[in-house]
Design a protein around this motif. Structure first.
Motif, short mmCIF file in Angstrom:
data_model
loop_
_atom_site.label_atom_id
_atom_site.label_comp_id
_atom_site.label_asym_id
_atom_site.label_seq_id
_atom_site.Cartn_x
_atom_site.Cartn_y
_atom_site.Cartn_z
N SER A 1 0.84 -1.20 0.00
CA SER A 1 0.00 0.00 0.00
C SER A 1 0.87 1.25 0.00
CB SER A 1 -0.90 0.00 1.24
OG SER A 1 -1.78 -1.11 1.20
N ALA A 2 1.90 1.21 0.86
CA ALA A 2 2.81 2.36 0.88
C ALA A 2 3.46 2.55 -0.47
CB ALA A 2 3.88 2.16 1.96
N GLY A 3 3.81 1.39 -1.09
CA GLY A 3 4.42 1.47 -2.42
C GLY A 3 3.46 2.06 -3.42
N ASP A 4 2.15 1.62 -3.29
CA ASP A 4 1.16 2.16 -4.23
C ASP A 4 1.03 3.66 -4.07
OD1 ASP A 4 0.71 -0.27 -5.30
OD2 ASP A 4 -1.11 -0.72 -4.11
N SER A 5 0.99 4.10 -2.77
CA SER A 5 0.87 5.55 -2.54
C SER A 5 2.07 6.28 -3.14
CB SER A 5 0.79 5.83 -1.04
OG SER A 5 -0.37 5.23 -0.51
N ALA A 6 3.23 5.72 -2.83
CA ALA A 6 4.44 6.35 -3.37
C ALA A 6 4.42 6.33 -4.88
CB ALA A 6 5.68 5.62 -2.84
N LEU A 7 3.91 5.20 -5.42
CA LEU A 7 3.85 5.09 -6.88
C LEU A 7 2.91 6.13 -7.45
CD1 LEU A 7 5.11 3.27 -9.02
CD2 LEU A 7 3.06 1.85 -8.93
N GLY A 8 1.72 6.32 -6.76
CA GLY A 8 0.78 7.32 -7.23
C GLY A 8 1.39 8.70 -7.20
N ALA A 9 2.07 9.00 -6.06
CA ALA A 9 2.71 10.32 -5.97
C ALA A 9 3.76 10.47 -7.05
CB ALA A 9 3.34 10.49 -4.59
N GLY A 10 4.48 9.35 -7.25
CA GLY A 10 5.50 9.38 -8.30
C GLY A 10 4.89 9.60 -9.67
N GLN A 11 3.71 8.94 -9.89
CA GLN A 11 3.06 9.10 -11.19
C GLN A 11 2.61 10.54 -11.39
OE1 GLN A 11 0.02 6.10 -11.03
NE2 GLN A 11 1.25 4.61 -12.20
N LYS A 12 2.08 11.11 -10.27
CA LYS A 12 1.66 12.51 -10.38
C LYS A 12 2.87 13.41 -10.69
CE LYS A 12 -2.40 12.35 -7.41
NZ LYS A 12 -3.00 12.75 -6.11
N ALA A 13 3.94 13.13 -9.96
CA ALA A 13 5.14 13.94 -10.20
C ALA A 13 5.63 13.76 -11.63
CB ALA A 13 6.25 13.54 -9.21
N LEU A 14 5.55 12.48 -12.10
CA LEU A 14 5.99 12.21 -13.47
C LEU A 14 5.09 12.92 -14.47
CD1 LEU A 14 6.96 8.43 -13.37
CD2 LEU A 14 8.44 10.38 -13.86
N ALA A 15 3.75 12.94 -14.16
CA ALA A 15 2.84 13.62 -15.07
C ALA A 15 3.16 15.11 -15.13
CB ALA A 15 1.39 13.40 -14.62
N ALA A 16 3.40 15.67 -13.91
CA ALA A 16 3.75 17.10 -13.90
C ALA A 16 5.04 17.33 -14.67
CB ALA A 16 3.90 17.57 -12.44
N ARG A 17 5.97 16.42 -14.43
CA ARG A 17 7.25 16.54 -15.15
C ARG A 17 7.05 16.41 -16.66
NH1 ARG A 17 12.42 15.69 -13.16
NH2 ARG A 17 13.85 16.65 -14.66
N ALA A 18 6.11 15.46 -17.01
CA ALA A 18 5.84 15.27 -18.44
C ALA A 18 5.22 16.53 -19.03
CB ALA A 18 4.90 14.08 -18.63
N ASP A 19 4.30 17.18 -18.23
CA ASP A 19 3.72 18.43 -18.73
C ASP A 19 4.81 19.48 -18.98
OD1 ASP A 19 1.24 17.32 -18.63
OD2 ASP A 19 0.70 18.19 -16.67
N VAL A 20 5.69 19.57 -17.98
CA VAL A 20 6.79 20.54 -18.14
C VAL A 20 7.61 20.20 -19.38
CG1 VAL A 20 8.92 21.37 -17.10
CG2 VAL A 20 6.88 21.07 -15.69
N LEU A 21 7.89 18.90 -19.51
CA LEU A 21 8.70 18.49 -20.66
C LEU A 21 7.98 18.76 -21.96
CD1 LEU A 21 10.22 15.12 -19.35
CD2 LEU A 21 11.39 17.27 -19.77
N ASN A 22 6.65 18.48 -21.98
CA ASN A 22 5.91 18.77 -23.20
C ASN A 22 5.96 20.25 -23.54
OD1 ASN A 22 5.13 16.14 -23.75
ND2 ASN A 22 3.33 16.25 -22.42
N GLN A 23 5.80 21.07 -22.46
CA GLN A 23 5.88 22.52 -22.68
C GLN A 23 7.24 22.90 -23.26
OE1 GLN A 23 3.43 24.77 -22.33
NE2 GLN A 23 4.90 26.19 -23.27
N ARG A 24 8.26 22.27 -22.70
CA ARG A 24 9.61 22.57 -23.19
C ARG A 24 9.79 22.09 -24.63
NH1 ARG A 24 13.84 21.62 -18.23
NH2 ARG A 24 13.00 23.24 -16.87
N ILE A 25 9.13 20.93 -24.91
CA ILE A 25 9.22 20.43 -26.28
C ILE A 25 8.56 21.41 -27.23
CG2 ILE A 25 8.35 18.62 -27.81
CD1 ILE A 25 8.84 16.66 -25.48
N ASP A 26 7.37 21.93 -26.80
CA ASP A 26 6.72 22.93 -27.66
C ASP A 26 7.60 24.14 -27.86
OD1 ASP A 26 4.55 21.28 -27.88
OD2 ASP A 26 3.37 22.26 -26.29
#
Lengths: 453, 192
Positions: A161-186
């Motif tokens: 469960s802790a791993g899942d939570s961490a994974l979810g937070a990580g996914q959110k962070a990755l999504a935010a990072r992906a948004d930033v990266l997409n913006q940078r790609i644009d």
């Protein structure tokens, strides 16, 4: 003392070593062996001989197999060996069983590394492999371990469960990072588009520069061709002018050579002429001297006779310009002195000589060649000096002998031309009475005296 | 002796120098380890002695050559005797040299300079080998040296074997070596 004892001990050791060395060759020859296995550089602790089981079972999967080989066999596993142990783990074998297999293999027994707590676990694992009995044993063990398994299950669930939570937070962070990266790609795409435009502009500019440079290069080539032609023409002109100058120089050289020869001939002719002139002068001078030798005697006798009144015994007479008078005057009893210099450079000496003559002490003063004397002293100065040095009644004889004048002219001297009449007038003005006495050869002379009051 | 003093100072620095841990673990095995310094002329004696050790004392022994200038001669001599797998050249690095000296049971000297002798005395490694002026001058009474006329190969092999198994002897030589280094490095004292 202590040092001596040490040396003795060392000498004793040396002796023992000598003895051992002497028997060294007698020992049985050892079988060739590989050098001690290398360790350390690849992570193997060759010198370490014991481990705790937790040290070996903690690493996961691949790392567990690698570490087990390096610790228990003191070497790295081959790919086949590593694959076999991983396959064993994949089929449900425990890590204790894998470690036990390695430790109590033939190689493991030879290496002999100790693992605290491994033996009972390994025996239990092996017991589980026995048919029926193994099943019962594993069942009993599992039943006995049920509380532990339940606790581990809950812990695993919490960890998951802790791993899942961490994974979810990580996914959110990755999504935010992906948004930033997409913006940078644009942004990068926009930048790439701008760079593309700038590149096209740069290419156009470079093309223009290239065309301009090509045009300039063509113009430069044309100018260089023209310059080369001009240079060629100038070189032709320069060659022609150089040839012209060279010919002129040759002509001038020949002309100078001819001129030098002509000048040599002129110098030779001048030398011959000078020699002839010198020879003529010498002959003339000899002839004059020879002629004068005879005429002089008669002339002097006539003039001495005129001077006789002033040449009493002991009278002093000075003659200027002729040494021959001295002997003749002395023969007549006078004390004669002469001064020979009558040239232009003799003026200072003559003045000095006259200045040293005392006043009113001379019976007579004689200048047989008075015109020649005028080169050394002016007439009025001479007359004044004569007036001073002549005693009352003294006589002044001024001759006009021409032979020395001619000889002097031949030698390059200029003898002033003085006429006896003019000199008589001058003496008269100075208070003298004069009488002309012509010698036998016609040479005139003036005998002058001052009237005594 | 000034040169020796400066070498001794250098050895003092080696004494404080960290050894290469990886190399030290690699060389610290149960087998006999020789550190060696030699010149081209001394390499046959050294390899004969080491060969005797391999044949009669320890078949897994290892020879670590410290002197970079002797590598070629030692390699050729080892290859001709078929023992090149047991011979390794240490290289120029001071920490590697110190690791070799610390791992070795003895420094075997067959010619060459005095620097390695002083290094060995500084780190407490016993010194043995063949007598020569430079080695005797550097080691004094702190080494077990043998005359060239002796059967040097067997004597050296037996000496290393003795040093390996005789802890009191090693301690005595280590004490003499430290005293020797202190005497040489002290500028006001005249060395023995």
């Amino acid at each position: 003392m202590n040092s001596d004892r040490n040396d003795e001990q060392l000498e004793q050791v040396r002796g023992e070593i000598r003895a051992a060395a002497a028997t060294l060759r007698d020992r049985p020859r050892l079988a060739p062996s590989a050098p001690a296995p290398a360790a350390g550089a690849d992570g193997i602790e060759a010198a370490r001989r014991s481990y705790r089981i937790a040290e070996l079972t903690d690493p996961p999967y691949h790392a567990f197999v690698e570490h087990a080989f390096r610790a228990l066999l003191k070497r790295a596993p081959t790919p086949v060996e590593a694959s076999a142990q991983l396959d064993l783990l994949g089929r449900g074998a425990s890590k204790a069983e894998v470690l036990g297999n390695l430790r109590w293999s033939a190689e493991g027994r030879r290496v002999g590394v100790g693992v605290t707590g491994l033996l009972p676990r390994y025996l239990l694992a092996k017991l589980g492999r026995v048919p029926l009995l193994g099943y019962l044993v594993e069942g009993a063990v599992a039943f006995a371990a049920l509380p532990l398994l339940a606790r581990q299950l809950r812990a695993a669930d919490a960890a998951i469960s802790a791993g899942d939570s961490a994974l979810g937070a990580g996914q959110k962070a990755l999504a935010a990072r992906a948004d930033v990266l997409n913006q940078r790609i644009d942004d990068l795409r926009g930048l790439a588009h701008e760079l593309g435009l700038a590149r096209d502009e740069l290419i156009r500019t470079l093309n223009m520069i290239d065309e301009g440079l090509r045009a300039r290069a063509s113009a430069t080539e044309v100018a260089l061709d023209d310059l080369a032609r001009r240079q060629h023409d100038l070189e032709g002109v320069r060659r022609d002018e150089l040839e012209f100058v060279r010919r002129r120089v040759y002509v001038m050289d020949r002309w100078f050579e001819a001129l030098r020869g002509a000048l040599d001939e002129v110098e030779l002719a001048a030398g011959r002429r000078d020699a002839r002139v010198r020879e003529f002068e010498a002959r003339t001078r000899d002839a004059i001297t020879a002629a004068d030798g005879g005429a002089s005697a008669a002339r002097l006798d006539r003039w001495l006779d005129a001077l006789q009144p002033a040449c009493a015994a002991g009278a002093r007479v000075v003659t200027i310009g002729d040494d021959d008078w001295n002997e003749r005057l002395a023969a007549r009893g006078a004390i004669a002195t002469s001064f020979a210099g009558t040239r232009a450079g003799d003026g200072p000496g003559l003045r000095d000589a006259l200045a040293h003559v005392e006043d009113s002490c001379l019976g007579a003063l004689v200048a047989p060649a008075f015109p020649a004397l005028l080169r050394a002293i002016p007439a009025d100065e001479f007359v004044d000096a004569a007036t001073r040095v002549l005693q009352p009644g003294g006589l002044l004889l001024l001759g006009f002998a021409h032979e020395p004048v001619l000889a002097a002219a031949l030698a390059g001297d200029i003898v002033p031309a003085v006429q006896p009449a003019v000199l008589a007038t001058t003496l008269s003005v100075a208070g003298y009475s004069t009488r002309r006495i012509d010698a036998a050869d016609g040479t005139p002379a003036l005998l002058a005296w001052r009237e005594s009051h | 002796m000034d040169a020796l003093a400066s070498l001794a100072e250098a050895s003092g620095r080696l004494r404080t120098q960290a050894a290469d841990d990886a190399l030290l673990r690699r060389w610290q095995t149960r087998a006999t380890v020789w550190a060696a310094s030699c010149d081209a002329a001394g390499s046959p004696v050294l390899l004969d002695a080491f060969h005797a050790c391999l044949s009669h004392c320890d078949a897994a022994a290892r020879l670590l050559v410290l002197d970079p200038g002797a590598e070629a001669a030692v390699a050729a001599a080892a290859s001709s005797r078929g023992i090149d797998a047991h011979v390794e050249c240490v290289g120029d690095a001071a920490d590697a040299r110190k690791a070799a000296l610390l791992a070795a049971d003895a420094l075997v000297v067959c010619g060459g300079g005095a620097a390695f002798v002083l290094d060995a005395l500084a780190v407490g490694t016993p010194v043995t080998g063949v007598e020569c002026a430079a080695t005797m001058d550097a080691a004094g009474d702190a080494a077990l040296l043998w005359r060239a006329g002796d059967p040097a190969a067997e004597l050296i092999a037996a000496t290393v074997e003795r040093l390996r198994g005789d802890a009191p002897l090693r301690a005595r030589l280590r004490a003499r070596g430290h005293a020797r280094i202190s005497r040489i490095a002290a500028p006001s004292e005249s060395p023995a």
